[in-house]
Design a protein around this motif. Structure first.
Motif, PDB file in Angstrom:
ATOM      1  N   MET A 174       1.063  -1.102  -0.128  1.00 56.63           N
ATOM      2  CA  MET A 174       0.040  -0.070   0.043  1.00 56.63           C
ATOM      3  C   MET A 174       1.019   1.228  -0.022  1.00 56.63           C
ATOM      4  O   MET A 174       1.707   1.131   0.736  1.00 56.63           O
ATOM      5  N   LYS A 175       0.452   2.290  -0.757  1.00 59.17           N
ATOM      6  CA  LYS A 175       1.146   3.418  -0.875  1.00 59.17           C
ATOM      7  C   LYS A 175       0.804   4.378   0.311  1.00 59.17           C
ATOM      8  O   LYS A 175       0.065   3.906   1.260  1.00 59.17           O
ATOM      9  N   SER A 176       1.763   5.203   0.801  1.00 58.81           N
ATOM     10  CA  SER A 176       1.444   6.146   1.992  1.00 58.81           C
ATOM     11  C   SER A 176       0.161   6.683   2.248  1.00 58.81           C
ATOM     12  O   SER A 176      -0.444   7.002   1.170  1.00 58.81           O
ATOM     13  N   ILE A 177      -0.552   6.612   3.388  1.00 57.29           N
ATOM     14  CA  ILE A 177      -1.575   7.295   3.657  1.00 57.29           C
ATOM     15  C   ILE A 177      -1.418   8.740   4.284  1.00 57.29           C
ATOM     16  O   ILE A 177      -2.477   9.351   4.411  1.00 57.29           O
ATOM     17  N   ARG A 178      -0.151   9.096   4.241  1.00 64.21           N
ATOM     18  CA  ARG A 178       0.211  10.234   4.853  1.00 64.21           C
ATOM     19  C   ARG A 178      -0.328  11.285   3.988  1.00 64.21           C
ATOM     20  O   ARG A 178      -0.485  11.170   2.627  1.00 64.21           O
ATOM     21  N   ASP A 179      -0.697  12.435   4.272  1.00 62.45           N
ATOM     22  CA  ASP A 179      -1.211  13.585   3.461  1.00 62.45           C
ATOM     23  C   ASP A 179      -2.634  13.491   3.041  1.00 62.45           C
ATOM     24  O   ASP A 179      -3.333  14.373   2.367  1.00 62.45           O
TER      25      ASP A 179
END
Length: 107
Positions: A1-6
């Motif tokens: 999974m790609k980052s959930i940040r932002d």
């Protein structure tokens, strides 16, 4: 999974927060509660499966609360990413229950 940040997310329930004002400020922290339905930004994802959030939607870092990913509505993600976030939420909740049980046995 790609980052959930932002990601900008919506709270599913009220969440208490503490905003640090800086050294020597009175009060040093401002505490409050964001209401259910508040829009917040994810600025941190930890190895403990929780996320750090802020109500400053322009912020790049500096969270005011750490919560389970299960406490927010995620928008613009795939069903697979939703499943992974649900699992992170379950793991976080299990970890918190285990920690609480340890603390209560060892005062």
């Amino acid at each position: 999974m790609k980052s959930i940040r932002d990601k900008i997310v919506t709270l599913l329930e009220g969440v208490p927060f503490a905003r640090w004002q800086g050294h020597y400020k009175v009060p040093e922290y401002i505490e409050g509660t964001w209401a259910k339905g508040s829009r917040v930004k994810v600025v941190m994802e930890s190895r403990f499966w929780d996320i750090g959030i802020t109500d400053d939607l322009e912020a790049e870092n500096g969270y005011h609360a750490r919560i389970s990913p299960a406490l927010v509505t995620w928008e613009g993600i795939t069903p697979e990413e939703r499943d992974e976030l649900d699992e992170r939420g379950r793991l976080h909740d299990l970890q918190m229950e285990t920690f609480a049980a340890r603390v209560s046995r060892n005062p």
